[in-house]
Scaffold this motif. Structure first.
Motif, PDB file in Angstrom:
ATOM      1  N   ASN A  84     -10.146 -19.628  55.831  1.00  0.00           N
ATOM      2  CA  ASN A  84      -9.877 -20.215  57.142  1.00  0.00           C
ATOM      3  C   ASN A  84      -8.774 -21.268  57.029  1.00  0.00           C
ATOM      4  O   ASN A  84      -8.458 -21.728  55.926  1.00  0.00           O
ATOM      5  N   SER A  85      -8.228 -21.631  58.160  1.00  0.00           N
ATOM      6  CA  SER A  85      -7.179 -22.665  58.213  1.00  0.00           C
ATOM      7  C   SER A  85      -6.088 -22.383  57.189  1.00  0.00           C
ATOM      8  O   SER A  85      -5.674 -23.279  56.438  1.00  0.00           O
ATOM      9  N   LEU A  86      -5.629 -21.175  57.175  1.00  0.00           N
ATOM     10  CA  LEU A  86      -4.644 -20.770  56.175  1.00  0.00           C
ATOM     11  C   LEU A  86      -3.321 -21.495  56.363  1.00  0.00           C
ATOM     12  O   LEU A  86      -2.900 -21.786  57.495  1.00  0.00           O
ATOM     13  N   LYS A  87      -2.686 -21.756  55.243  1.00  0.00           N
ATOM     14  CA  LYS A  87      -1.416 -22.474  55.200  1.00  0.00           C
ATOM     15  C   LYS A  87      -0.358 -21.581  54.546  1.00  0.00           C
ATOM     16  O   LYS A  87      -0.699 -20.696  53.753  1.00  0.00           O
ATOM     17  N   PRO A  88       0.908 -21.839  54.826  1.00  0.00           N
ATOM     18  CA  PRO A  88       1.962 -21.045  54.166  1.00  0.00           C
ATOM     19  C   PRO A  88       1.846 -21.065  52.637  1.00  0.00           C
ATOM     20  O   PRO A  88       2.149 -20.056  51.984  1.00  0.00           O
ATOM     21  N   GLU A  89       1.395 -22.171  52.094  1.00  0.00           N
ATOM     22  CA  GLU A  89       1.280 -22.257  50.634  1.00  0.00           C
ATOM     23  C   GLU A  89       0.136 -21.420  50.070  1.00  0.00           C
ATOM     24  O   GLU A  89      -0.013 -21.305  48.852  1.00  0.00           O
ATOM     25  N   ASP A  90      -0.680 -20.842  50.937  1.00  0.00           N
ATOM     26  CA  ASP A  90      -1.706 -19.907  50.480  1.00  0.00           C
ATOM     27  C   ASP A  90      -1.141 -18.504  50.262  1.00  0.00           C
ATOM     28  O   ASP A  90      -1.852 -17.618  49.768  1.00  0.00           O
ATOM     29  N   THR A  91       0.112 -18.305  50.629  1.00  0.00           N
ATOM     30  CA  THR A  91       0.749 -17.001  50.440  1.00  0.00           C
ATOM     31  C   THR A  91       0.772 -16.633  48.963  1.00  0.00           C
ATOM     32  O   THR A  91       1.270 -17.390  48.129  1.00  0.00           O
ATOM     33  N   ALA A  92       0.216 -15.477  48.645  1.00  0.00           N
ATOM     34  CA  ALA A  92       0.121 -15.045  47.249  1.00  0.00           C
ATOM     35  C   ALA A  92      -0.502 -13.656  47.199  1.00  0.00           C
ATOM     36  O   ALA A  92      -1.028 -13.164  48.203  1.00  0.00           O
ATOM     37  N   VAL A  93      -0.449 -13.076  46.020  1.00  0.00           N
ATOM     38  CA  VAL A  93      -1.275 -11.903  45.740  1.00  0.00           C
ATOM     39  C   VAL A  93      -2.607 -12.428  45.222  1.00  0.00           C
ATOM     40  O   VAL A  93      -2.641 -13.231  44.286  1.00  0.00           O
ATOM     41  N   TYR A  94      -3.675 -11.980  45.858  1.00  0.00           N
ATOM     42  CA  TYR A  94      -5.011 -12.425  45.486  1.00  0.00           C
ATOM     43  C   TYR A  94      -5.691 -11.354  44.644  1.00  0.00           C
ATOM     44  O   TYR A  94      -5.714 -10.176  45.020  1.00  0.00           O
ATOM     45  N   TYR A  95      -6.240 -11.797  43.522  1.00  0.00           N
ATOM     46  CA  TYR A  95      -6.892 -10.901  42.577  1.00  0.00           C
ATOM     47  C   TYR A  95      -8.378 -11.236  42.457  1.00  0.00           C
ATOM     48  O   TYR A  95      -8.743 -12.409  42.349  1.00  0.00           O
ATOM     49  N   CYS A  96      -9.168 -10.208  42.418  1.00  0.00           N
ATOM     50  CA  CYS A  96     -10.586 -10.318  42.125  1.00  0.00           C
ATOM     51  C   CYS A  96     -10.762 -10.063  40.632  1.00  0.00           C
ATOM     52  O   CYS A  96     -10.057  -9.224  40.046  1.00  0.00           O
ATOM     53  N   ALA A  97     -11.714 -10.774  40.018  1.00  0.00           N
ATOM     54  CA  ALA A  97     -11.927 -10.610  38.590  1.00  0.00           C
ATOM     55  C   ALA A  97     -13.405 -10.768  38.255  1.00  0.00           C
ATOM     56  O   ALA A  97     -14.140 -11.451  38.975  1.00  0.00           O
ATOM     57  N   ALA A  98     -13.806 -10.147  37.151  1.00  0.00           N
ATOM     58  CA  ALA A  98     -15.197 -10.215  36.694  1.00  0.00           C
ATOM     59  C   ALA A  98     -15.265 -10.734  35.267  1.00  0.00           C
ATOM     60  O   ALA A  98     -14.445 -10.352  34.430  1.00  0.00           O
ATOM     61  N   ALA A  99     -16.246 -11.604  35.035  1.00  0.00           N
ATOM     62  CA  ALA A  99     -16.427 -12.209  33.713  1.00  0.00           C
ATOM     63  C   ALA A  99     -17.846 -11.999  33.226  1.00  0.00           C
ATOM     64  O   ALA A  99     -18.780 -11.978  34.029  1.00  0.00           O
ATOM     65  N   SER A 100     -17.994 -11.923  31.908  1.00  0.00           N
ATOM     66  CA  SER A 100     -19.327 -11.833  31.308  1.00  0.00           C
ATOM     67  C   SER A 100     -19.774 -13.176  30.762  1.00  0.00           C
ATOM     68  O   SER A 100     -20.882 -13.305  30.240  1.00  0.00           O
ATOM     69  N   GLY A 101     -18.924 -14.192  30.888  1.00  0.00           N
ATOM     70  CA  GLY A 101     -19.258 -15.533  30.438  1.00  0.00           C
ATOM     71  C   GLY A 101     -18.044 -16.413  30.533  1.00  0.00           C
ATOM     72  O   GLY A 101     -17.070 -16.073  31.219  1.00  0.00           O
TER      73      GLY A 101
END
Length: 123
Positions: A84-101
């Motif tokens: 919410n309330s997105l700003k121009p500086e939020d512009t990016a490629v967003y990646y999801c990631a998974a960790a085991s620890g």
């Protein structure tokens, strides 16, 4: 192996909202934590938010705290990032990631990554 597929990116005006989704498949029993990272133009990949797979503990970067909310639906093996309330500086490629620890904001702690989804905040 764990497969991650993101969706929900797009173009939005400043002040607007988007919800990203990340669907996990494969050896999901090995997941301890899910995270969102982003990489803007000519910037390094940075931590955005994370959530523990079972306990629901959440973590946020200072730059998004109060604006973004991470959540999960274990029945669907899906993690969401409400922005919410997105700003121009939020512009990016967003990646999801998974960790085991590992540490929640450390890129190297995440062994599985999605393909990324573009978020552009512009008028």
């Amino acid at each position: 192996q764990v497969q991650l597929v993101e969706s929900g990116g797009g173009l939005v005006q400043p002040g607007g909202s988007l919800r990203l989704s990340c669907a996990a498949s494969g050896r999901t029993f090995s997941i301890y934590r899910m995270g969102w990272f982003r990489q803007g133009p000519e910037k390094e990949r940075e931590f955005v938010s994370a959530i523990s797979w079972s306990g629901g503990s959440t973590y946020y970067a200072d730059s998004v705290k109060g604006r973004f909310t991470i959540s999960r639906d274990n029945a669907k093996n899906t993690v969401y990032l409400q922005m919410n309330s997105l700003k121009p500086e939020d512009t990016a490629v967003y990646y999801c990631a998974a960790a085991s620890g590992g540490y929640y904001s450390a890129t190297h702690a995440y062994h599985y990554w999605g393909q990324g989804t573009q978020v552009t905040v512009s008028s």
